[in-house]
Motif scaffolding. Sequence first.
Motif, PDB file in Angstrom:
ATOM      1  N   ALA A 183      29.164  35.695  49.971  1.00 31.51           N
ATOM      2  CA  ALA A 183      28.604  36.416  48.826  1.00 31.51           C
ATOM      3  C   ALA A 183      27.080  36.352  48.866  1.00 31.51           C
ATOM      4  O   ALA A 183      26.503  35.281  49.079  1.00 31.51           O
ATOM      5  CB  ALA A 183      29.116  35.807  47.522  1.00 31.51           C
ATOM      6  N   MET A 184      26.434  37.495  48.689  1.00 30.14           N
ATOM      7  CA  MET A 184      24.980  37.522  48.672  1.00 30.14           C
ATOM      8  C   MET A 184      24.474  36.699  47.489  1.00 30.14           C
ATOM      9  O   MET A 184      24.961  36.822  46.373  1.00 30.14           O
ATOM     10  CB  MET A 184      24.473  38.954  48.583  1.00 30.14           C
ATOM     11  CG  MET A 184      24.731  39.765  49.827  1.00 30.14           C
ATOM     12  SD  MET A 184      24.007  41.423  49.742  1.00 30.14           S
ATOM     13  CE  MET A 184      24.506  42.080  51.328  1.00 30.14           C
ATOM     14  N   SER A 185      23.491  35.848  47.757  1.00 29.49           N
ATOM     15  CA  SER A 185      22.942  34.967  46.729  1.00 29.49           C
ATOM     16  C   SER A 185      21.525  34.586  47.105  1.00 29.49           C
ATOM     17  O   SER A 185      21.214  34.411  48.293  1.00 29.49           O
ATOM     18  CB  SER A 185      23.798  33.706  46.595  1.00 29.49           C
ATOM     19  OG  SER A 185      23.164  32.751  45.772  1.00 29.49           O
ATOM     20  N   SER A 186      20.697  34.419  46.094  1.00 33.61           N
ATOM     21  CA  SER A 186      19.327  33.961  46.336  1.00 33.61           C
ATOM     22  C   SER A 186      19.312  32.580  46.971  1.00 33.61           C
ATOM     23  O   SER A 186      18.374  32.228  47.700  1.00 33.61           O
ATOM     24  CB  SER A 186      18.549  33.934  45.015  1.00 33.61           C
ATOM     25  OG  SER A 186      18.570  35.203  44.393  1.00 33.61           O
ATOM     26  N   ARG A 187      20.333  31.787  46.716  1.00 36.48           N
ATOM     27  CA  ARG A 187      20.386  30.427  47.240  1.00 36.48           C
ATOM     28  C   ARG A 187      20.699  30.391  48.737  1.00 36.48           C
ATOM     29  O   ARG A 187      20.470  29.360  49.384  1.00 36.48           O
ATOM     30  CB  ARG A 187      21.419  29.606  46.477  1.00 36.48           C
ATOM     31  CG  ARG A 187      21.085  29.448  45.007  1.00 36.48           C
ATOM     32  CD  ARG A 187      22.235  28.813  44.235  1.00 36.48           C
ATOM     33  NE  ARG A 187      21.978  28.840  42.796  1.00 36.48           N
ATOM     34  CZ  ARG A 187      21.364  27.887  42.124  1.00 36.48           C
ATOM     35  NH1 ARG A 187      20.930  26.826  42.751  1.00 36.48           N
ATOM     36  NH2 ARG A 187      21.185  27.984  40.823  1.00 36.48           N
ATOM     37  N   ASN A 188      21.230  31.478  49.280  1.00 36.73           N
ATOM     38  CA  ASN A 188      21.617  31.462  50.689  1.00 36.73           C
ATOM     39  C   ASN A 188      20.419  31.201  51.600  1.00 36.73           C
ATOM     40  O   ASN A 188      20.568  30.641  52.687  1.00 36.73           O
ATOM     41  CB  ASN A 188      22.261  32.789  51.086  1.00 36.73           C
ATOM     42  CG  ASN A 188      23.610  32.999  50.423  1.00 36.73           C
ATOM     43  OD1 ASN A 188      24.177  32.082  49.835  1.00 36.73           O
ATOM     44  ND2 ASN A 188      24.124  34.210  50.506  1.00 36.73           N
ATOM     45  N   ARG A 189      19.236  31.596  51.157  1.00 40.43           N
ATOM     46  CA  ARG A 189      18.056  31.422  52.009  1.00 40.43           C
ATOM     47  C   ARG A 189      17.671  29.950  52.159  1.00 40.43           C
ATOM     48  O   ARG A 189      16.869  29.607  53.021  1.00 40.43           O
ATOM     49  CB  ARG A 189      16.879  32.240  51.473  1.00 40.43           C
ATOM     50  CG  ARG A 189      16.334  31.812  50.146  1.00 40.43           C
ATOM     51  CD  ARG A 189      15.262  32.779  49.654  1.00 40.43           C
ATOM     52  NE  ARG A 189      15.826  34.086  49.333  1.00 40.43           N
ATOM     53  CZ  ARG A 189      15.086  35.178  49.138  1.00 40.43           C
ATOM     54  NH1 ARG A 189      13.773  35.114  49.256  1.00 40.43           N
ATOM     55  NH2 ARG A 189      15.654  36.325  48.840  1.00 40.43           N
ATOM     56  N   ASN A 190      18.266  29.082  51.329  1.00 40.84           N
ATOM     57  CA  ASN A 190      17.999  27.647  51.450  1.00 40.84           C
ATOM     58  C   ASN A 190      18.930  26.947  52.440  1.00 40.84           C
ATOM     59  O   ASN A 190      18.778  25.754  52.695  1.00 40.84           O
ATOM     60  CB  ASN A 190      18.128  26.972  50.077  1.00 40.84           C
ATOM     61  CG  ASN A 190      17.019  27.379  49.119  1.00 40.84           C
ATOM     62  OD1 ASN A 190      15.907  27.697  49.539  1.00 40.84           O
ATOM     63  ND2 ASN A 190      17.313  27.394  47.836  1.00 40.84           N
ATOM     64  N   LEU A 191      19.908  27.679  52.974  1.00 41.74           N
ATOM     65  CA  LEU A 191      20.825  27.105  53.955  1.00 41.74           C
ATOM     66  C   LEU A 191      20.140  26.973  55.311  1.00 41.74           C
ATOM     67  O   LEU A 191      19.375  27.850  55.724  1.00 41.74           O
ATOM     68  CB  LEU A 191      22.065  27.997  54.111  1.00 41.74           C
ATOM     69  CG  LEU A 191      22.967  28.151  52.885  1.00 41.74           C
ATOM     70  CD1 LEU A 191      23.966  29.281  53.111  1.00 41.74           C
ATOM     71  CD2 LEU A 191      23.701  26.847  52.581  1.00 41.74           C
ATOM     72  N   THR A 192      20.425  25.893  56.026  1.00 46.10           N
ATOM     73  CA  THR A 192      19.967  25.770  57.404  1.00 46.10           C
ATOM     74  C   THR A 192      20.799  26.715  58.274  1.00 46.10           C
ATOM     75  O   THR A 192      21.867  27.184  57.851  1.00 46.10           O
ATOM     76  CB  THR A 192      20.139  24.336  57.924  1.00 46.10           C
ATOM     77  OG1 THR A 192      21.551  24.060  58.027  1.00 46.10           O
ATOM     78  CG2 THR A 192      19.495  23.321  56.983  1.00 46.10           C
ATOM     79  N   PRO A 193      20.364  27.026  59.486  1.00 47.30           N
ATOM     80  CA  PRO A 193      21.178  27.894  60.355  1.00 47.30           C
ATOM     81  C   PRO A 193      22.598  27.369  60.546  1.00 47.30           C
ATOM     82  O   PRO A 193      23.560  28.162  60.528  1.00 47.30           O
ATOM     83  CB  PRO A 193      20.387  27.906  61.664  1.00 47.30           C
ATOM     84  CG  PRO A 193      18.963  27.707  61.231  1.00 47.30           C
ATOM     85  CD  PRO A 193      19.037  26.752  60.078  1.00 47.30           C
TER      86      PRO A 193
END
Length: 280
Positions: A183-193
Motif C-alpha cells: 500500500a502506498m504510504s508516506s512512511r514507506n520512504r523510511n524503509l531500508t532497501p
Amino acid sequence: MHIFPTIADLRAYLRTQRTQGKSVGFVPTMGALHEGHLSLIEASNAQNDLTVCSIFVNPIQFNNPDDLARYPRTLETDCELLQTVGCDAVFAPSVQEMYPEKSLLTFDFGDLERVMEGKFRPGHFNGVGVVVSKLFNIVQPDRTYFGQKDLQQVAVVRRMMIDLGFQIELHPRPTLREADGLAMSSRNRNLTPDERALAPHIYAGLSAAKASLLGGRSPADVKAWMDAHFAQEPAFRLEYFEIVNAFSLQDVTELQPEGQTALCIAAHLGKVRLIDNIVF
C-alpha cells in the motif's frame, strides 16, 4: 496554484471563489505525498470547480514523539507534485497558526476508537478529530476525499461529520498500491532497501486471509493462521490483525454483507509501522 500559510489568506481566497459560484473539494494530508494522495486530488478535480489540499503534520495525533520527529516533511516537493495534477490551492500552516493556544477540546469516538489504531495509539483519534474539524471549518468544502488505507480514520471522520452536522460529502477512495502490492504510504520512504523488499508480505498475508475466508474458514481460524504466518517472519512484529465490520470496526464471527468485511493489519518492520486493509 496558490499556496497559503495562513487561515485568513485562504479564507479570503475561498470567499472570492465562492462568489463566482465555484464548488470546493478538499483533500487533507500530512504531506510526503505519493500517487495515492494525487489520486484523491484527481477525484476532487473531477467533481469540483476547485481543489484545496492541506499539508500539515498534526502534532496532537502522534502519541510517539519519535514517530512525529521521523515523519517526512517535503513541502517543496509536495507542491511541485500537486501542481502537476491541477491542485488549485495548498494550505500549509505552521503549528502556531493551527494551534495558537493548546487545544483543550477532547473527542471520544466510543467503540470506533477503542480498537486497532485507537487501542495501540491512545489519543490518536482525538488529534484526528480536532484537526479535521478545524480544517473543515477553515475550508468549508462541498466534498472531501480520504484514502481507504486509513479505514479507521474514515470511520471516525464519518462519525464526527454526522455528530457535528457537517454538510460535506465524504468520498473514501480505494487504496493505491505499488506493483508488488505494498500500500502506498508516506512512511514507506523510511524503509531500508531490505525492508522494502520484505514489506509486500503484509498485503500477501491479507490476500491469503481473504481467500481463506471466502473458502469457508472461520474468522477465528484465519486470525490464528495470520499470527502463525507472521511468527515465521522475524523481520516483522505483528501489532494486530482484525477481521471486522467495515463500518462499526467491531470483530465479526462470519462474513458480512458485500462490501462490509474488512481485514485490518498493523505491523512493525524495522523502525517503520505499516498499516493496511482489504474490504470486500
